[in-house]
Design an enzyme around this catalytic site. Structure first.
Site, PDB file in Angstrom:
ATOM      1  N   HIS A  19      -5.635   9.833  -3.007  1.00  0.00           N
ATOM      2  CA  HIS A  19      -5.867   9.320  -1.917  1.00  0.00           C
ATOM      3  C   HIS A  19      -6.880   9.925  -0.916  1.00  0.00           C
ATOM      4  O   HIS A  19      -7.723   9.449  -0.159  1.00  0.00           O
ATOM      5  CB  HIS A  19      -4.558   9.233  -0.830  1.00  0.00           C
ATOM      6  CG  HIS A  19      -3.307   8.448  -1.656  1.00  0.00           C
ATOM      7  ND1 HIS A  19      -3.203   7.184  -0.993  1.00  0.00           N
ATOM      8  CD2 HIS A  19      -2.612   8.583  -2.598  1.00  0.00           C
ATOM      9  CE1 HIS A  19      -2.286   6.365  -1.998  1.00  0.00           C
ATOM     10  NE2 HIS A  19      -2.165   7.478  -2.870  1.00  0.00           N
ATOM     11  N   ASP A  89      -4.690   5.266   5.537  1.00  0.00           N
ATOM     12  CA  ASP A  89      -4.538   4.977   4.331  1.00  0.00           C
ATOM     13  C   ASP A  89      -2.953   4.075   4.243  1.00  0.00           C
ATOM     14  O   ASP A  89      -2.029   4.437   4.893  1.00  0.00           O
ATOM     15  CB  ASP A  89      -4.178   6.001   3.207  1.00  0.00           C
ATOM     16  CG  ASP A  89      -3.978   5.707   1.873  1.00  0.00           C
ATOM     17  OD1 ASP A  89      -3.179   4.878   1.506  1.00  0.00           O
ATOM     18  OD2 ASP A  89      -4.810   6.187   1.087  1.00  0.00           O
TER      19      ASP A  89
END
Ligand code: UDP
Length: 429
Positions: A19, A89
């Site tokens: 991520h 995210d």
């Protein structure tokens, strides 16, 4: 520090390599477009500010215990982080409420594929129709509303557990960002992107593959890369080396590693193998514990690293195959280089990626067997020396050309669209 006067963006990546890396890549690209960037991050797995002199870094309290950190339990860590009280995210769905409270506009960056996100919608429907939680998690039946997947490919961590199901779907669907960014590209998952566009009726920006776009500006990694493997690859014949890396999160037991060592040595193929430090404390001692012939096979034909410069390895002409767990970043990186693969999914979105790779794009062998030396030897030889592997290699090369052609222009259009969108949001607030 440049661009300190540009419009200010706060990016909030979850603390996992898969991520963090694409978020830092996105930050690099947006910085090049004139934005001033702050990365707000947890103490756990924090990025090294000295590698990114153009960004501000803002650590925040993550509430993680040392037991959670060492366990690397993805679901547990995600739940804790989401109990904490902008551009973020989708993994961090708590930020949606936070942004609303602060009256700040927010945009989600989804670091998995668009098809994975589509499955959340499909699962929500399946639940209302009584399909979930599943009785048979290994069901090969096709999912009624997304027939390219089987039930066993759905990205839910535990398909039998309604709590996990709710965690993965409803939380993800309840957030209401102003736009969504995907690290995907035209020509790969167009129908999923179109379906999502129809469902969400907000701007979606497929700006990928970010590892390529951002690397024009910077080389990004939160881990230190091991030296030597590129010079070792320089001495190898074209397409003769298998690259083995089973993810930055999945952990393996030593006995599984020993089976891998035996299978790789017995396959007779050359390989670069990433063994993360937390998997084996002392690689040299572990190598010493192997039988003489396996040790010889590994040391003569293998190159073991703690961390590889993966994009560079995959782009090297000596590399002819990749054995991976297939996180989305690894998927994009290998597709971009036209590398055929052995795909061994573990959890979550990896199942979706592997189905796309093996069934839709037809560039990979899906491999879900237990780690057993004979099976490993067989699958490695299938990919590296058999006709089936050669056909996958040809298809991977074709797909590489197709996506490079399709991406040419479309991702930079999406990026320019994203910049315009951010500026217009900013102006209206
Ligand atoms: N990676 C790397 N060197 C390694 C192993 C992994 O640079 O030795 C990078 C890889 O290029 C990718 C990321 O780590 O960008 C892993 O992300 P992915 O989504 O593939 O999987 P995850 O590890 O998050 O499951």
């Amino acid at each position: 520090m440049e661009n300190q006067n540009g419009p200010h963006l706060v990016l909030i990546p979850p603390p996992f390599h898969g991520h963090m890396t694409p978020m830092l890549q996105l930050a690099t690209v947006l910085h090049s477009k004139g934005f001033s960037i702050t990365i707000a991050h947890t103490h756990f797995n924090s990025p090294d500010p000295s590698n990114h002199p153009n960004f501000n870094f803002l650590p925040f309290f993550d509430g993680l215990s040392s037991t959670q950190i060492t366990s690397k339990n993805f679901v547990d860590i995600a739940s804790t982080l989401n109990c904490l009280y902008n551009l973020y995210d989708g993994f961090f769905h708590f930020i949606d409420s936070l942004a609303k409270e602060l009256k700040l506009p927010s945009i989600v960056f989804r670091t998995t594929c668009a098809t994975n996100f589509l499955t959340y919608h499909v699962c929500a429907h399946l639940q209302t129709k009584g399909y979930l939680p599943l009785q048979d998690c290994k069901s090969l039946d096709l999912v009624p509303e997304l027939e390219l997947l089987r039930f066993k490919d759905l990205p839910i961590f535990n398909l039998r557990n309604p709590h996990d199901f709710l965690h993965c779907t409803s939380k993800n669907l309840s957030i209401t960002p102003l736009a969504v960014i995907f690290n995907t590209m035209q020509g790969l998952e167009d129908s999923s992107v179109i379906q999502l566009q129809q469902l969400h009726k907000i701007n979606l920006f497929p700006v990928g593959p970010l590892h390529m776009i951002a690397n024009e500006f910077n080389n990004i990694s939160i881990m230190r890369e091991s030296d030597g493997c590129i010079s070792w690859l320089n001495s190898k014949a074209r397409k003769s080396v298998l690259y083995v890396s089973l993810g930055s999160i999945a952990s393996w037991e030593e006995k599984e590693l020993t089976e891998m060592a035996c299978g790789l040595a017995n396959s007779g193929q050359s390989f670069v193998w990433v063994i993360l430090p937390e998997t084996v404390n002392n690689v040299s001692e572990w190598l010493e514990s192997l039988s003489e012939d396996v040790k010889l096979g590994v040391t003569e034909r293998g190159w073991i690293v703690k961390w590889a410069p993966q994009s560079e390895v995959l782009a090297h002409e000596a590399v002819g195959g990749f054995w991976s767990h297939y996180g989305w970043n690894s998927t994009l990186e290998s597709l971009w280089e036209g590398i055929p693969i052995i795909c061994q999914p573990h959890f979550g979105d990896q199942r979706v990626n592997v189905r796309l790779l093996s069934h839709v794009w037809k560039v990979g062998l899906e491999w879900c067997n237990v780690m057993e030396r004979d099976e490993i030897e067989k699958v490695v030889r299938t990919l590296m020396v058999n006709q089936e592997g050669e056909e996958l290699r040809e298809r991977a090369t074709e797909l590489k050309h197709e996506i490079r052609l399709a991406t040419n222009g479309s991702s930079s259009d999406a990026l320019n669209g994203l910049v315009k969108c951010i500026l217009s949001i900013k102006m209206s607030h």
